[in-house]
Each structure stands twice: as structure tokens, then as C-alpha cells.
Scaffold this motif. Structure first.
Motif, PDB file in Angstrom:
ATOM      1  N   ALA A 188       0.847  -1.190   0.000  1.00 54.82           N
ATOM      2  CA  ALA A 188       0.000   0.000   0.000  1.00 54.82           C
ATOM      3  C   ALA A 188       0.885   1.244   0.000  1.00 54.82           C
ATOM      4  O   ALA A 188       1.984   1.236   0.580  1.00 54.82           O
ATOM      5  CB  ALA A 188      -0.899  -0.006   1.230  1.00 54.82           C
ATOM      6  N   GLY A 223      -4.056   4.062   2.449  1.00 49.91           N
ATOM      7  CA  GLY A 223      -2.842   3.265   2.583  1.00 49.91           C
ATOM      8  C   GLY A 223      -2.256   3.352   3.973  1.00 49.91           C
ATOM      9  O   GLY A 223      -2.960   3.644   4.946  1.00 49.91           O
ATOM     10  N   ARG A 224      -0.953   3.133   4.071  1.00 52.10           N
ATOM     11  CA  ARG A 224      -0.263   3.141   5.365  1.00 52.10           C
ATOM     12  C   ARG A 224       0.103   4.561   5.756  1.00 52.10           C
ATOM     13  O   ARG A 224       0.725   5.302   4.992  1.00 52.10           O
ATOM     14  CB  ARG A 224       1.029   2.317   5.279  1.00 52.10           C
ATOM     15  CG  ARG A 224       1.740   2.144   6.607  1.00 52.10           C
ATOM     16  CD  ARG A 224       3.155   1.599   6.404  1.00 52.10           C
ATOM     17  NE  ARG A 224       4.062   2.641   5.923  1.00 52.10           N
ATOM     18  CZ  ARG A 224       4.727   3.481   6.713  1.00 52.10           C
ATOM     19  NH1 ARG A 224       4.565   3.422   8.037  1.00 52.10           N
ATOM     20  NH2 ARG A 224       5.545   4.379   6.209  1.00 52.10           N
TER      21      ARG A 224
END
Length: 273
Positions: free
Chosen positions: A3, A77-78
Motif C-alpha cells: 500500500a 494506505g499506510r
């Protein structure tokens, strides 16, 4: 496929835009601001420069809006970093708005992003040199640091506040500093870090309004007296944020970084009352 790393920047003004440009390359950039037109212009400019930017209208004073911002970041995402530059100034805001945005809003943001902050993530909240002016009792500082965010505005210190917007701003920015100190343990247990930056007078549109206010002459005189002789630049704040969110500051958390050209040092050691 991994990600993408996500960078969240609140505030699309001078400091926020500088931070976005300094830290946003190769990341998904989520920019938040309370003013739709301002936000749209910033996102359009960043996209034109090649950044993967998107915007979300966010009033930091609203816990629901802050929670929505955190959820939007999680969906992308992260979480790599959050740099919180959004806020209001003493020259253009009421006491109530300062307390809701600068004080309580920052507390809500710290809480909202804690669950997303995994190993390596870093949060930076922009406080102010003004926070170092505060003269609060240890009990008041403890209350500002640890009272649940939903109850902050109900503290006697806030409901009984008897001061002008300048003193409200000083109180709010001190609250940012001690709030981050208290939050550091929660973030550390998740492998993440959180700090504040306290800028002095930085050359942004907000600061120019401040300089044109009744306190502007005092602000300029203080810059000369402390030896700096100039305002700071948004890029200098962005560099500080890059350091505090990067790999060279892994042992730094729960503290405040003054970026003020020596103003606080001059006030403490050289100003004649």
C-alpha cells in the motif's frame, strides 16, 4: 503490491503548502483545509507539480470532521506522517474559535490518528513560540494534557477564561505542547512518534495579518532585538517537519522544537520587563 505511504497535511496555507512540497514526493498526499476554494487551489497547484494530492474539506474544530479525515487517510494506505499546521490566529479570531480550533481541534486530531499510527509513523503538530509565554499552574497543565478531548472545553480553565484572543492563543498553544507530551506514550506503544514544532514569526499570509494588527510593531521590534532581524520562512518549518518525521529523529518524541530565530531565548534572558 505494498500500500502507498500516506502523508496527511492539515492547513493549505503557507506552512502547509511548504510541508506538502517538502514531504509529499512519492507519497499519497491528503491535504485538509476548512476553506473549499483555498483547498482546491492548493491541490490543483500540487497536482500540476506532479504530486499525488487530493483534498478533503475539514473543519478541525469538528470532532466528526477530524474522524472523517482519519478514516479517509486509512482508506488510502499506510500512514507515514501527519503534519498539523491548520489553525486560526489571534488577530482574526474570537476567543471561542481559538479554543475550539487551536486547542480542542488539535486534541481531537491527536486522538483520531493514534489508532492509525503504526511502526515508523510520525505526527507533528505545529504549536507556537507563544506557548512558551504561558504561565499556568502544574495542575492546569496536567488538566490540559490529560483531560479527554471531548471534555477539554468544559474545564474551569476554559469556561472561566478571562482574557483576549492573544491570551487565548497563548493558552491554546501551550495546550498543544503539553497534549503532545502526554500522547507520546500512546504513540510510542504503537511504534510511532509525536512532537510539536513551535514557530516564531513565519512569513505567511496569516503572519502578515498579525503584523498589520496593533501588536505588529512589537512583533517586528522583537525580531530585531533578539538578533534574528527577519521573519522565518515556511520552508524552514517544512525542514523542521521533515526532520521530525524522518529517519534521523527516531529517538525524539513527546517534545517541542522551537524554530523561532532565538526569540524565546531573548525573552527569557535579555528582555527588560
Amino acid at each position: 503490491m505494498n500500500a502507498p505511504d500516506v502523508l496527511v497535511v492539515t492547513g493549505a496555507g503557507g506552512m502547509g503548502a511548504a510541508v506538502a512540497r517538502r514531504l509529499g514526493s512519492g507519497r499519497t498526499l491528503l491535504l485538509a483545509d476548512a476553506v473549499p476554494g483555498h483547498l482546491d487551489r492548493a491541490v490543483t497547484a500540487l497536482r500540476a507539480e506532479g504530486y499525488g494530492a487530493r483534498g478533503l474539506v475539514t473543519d478541525i474544530a469538528s470532532p466528526a470532521a477530524v474522524a472523517e479525515l482519519a478514516a479517509a487517510a486509512a482508506a488510502l494506505g499506510r500512514l507515514a506522517a501527519v503534519v498539523h499546521t491548520a489553525g486560526v490566529s489571534a488577530a482574526t479570531s474570537t476567543v471561542d474559535r481559538i479554543m475550539r480550533v487551536d486547542l480542542a481541534g488539535t486534541a481531537h486530531l491527536i486522538d483520531a490518528f493514534a489508532p492509525l499510527a503504526g511502526p515508523g509513523a510520525a505526527v507533528v503538530c505545529v504549536a507556537s513560540m507563544a506557548g512558551h509565554y504561558a504561565r499556568l499552574s502544574p495542575a492546569d497543565e496536567q488538566a490540559l494534557a490529560t483531560t479527554p478531548a471531548t471534555d477539554l472545553l468544559d474545564l474551569d480553565l476554559i469556561t472561566g477564561f478571562d482574557g483576549d484572543p492573544v491570551h487565548a492563543y497563548i493558552l491554546a498553544k501551550r495546550a498543544n505542547q503539553v497534549r503532545v507530551e502526554a500522547a507520546a506514550l500512546t504513540y510510542h506503544r504503537r511504534g510511532a512518534r509525536i512532537n510539536t514544532i513551535s514557530p516564531g514569526v513565519i512569513s505567511t499570509p496569516m503572519a502578515r495579518v498579525e503584523q498589520e494588527s496593533p501588536s505588529g510593531a512589537h512583533m517586528t521590534a522583537m525580531l530585531d532585538a533578539c538578533g534574528a532581524g527577519r521573519t522565518g520562512t515556511p520552508a524552514e518549518i517544512a525542514e523542521a517537519a521533515a526532520f521530525l518525521t524522518g529517519p534521523h529523529s527516531l529517538y525524539i518524541t513527546g517534545t517541542d522544537l522551537l524554530v523561532d530565530g532565538g526569540q524565546a531565548a531573548w525573552i527569557r534572558r535579555h528582555r527588560v520587563s
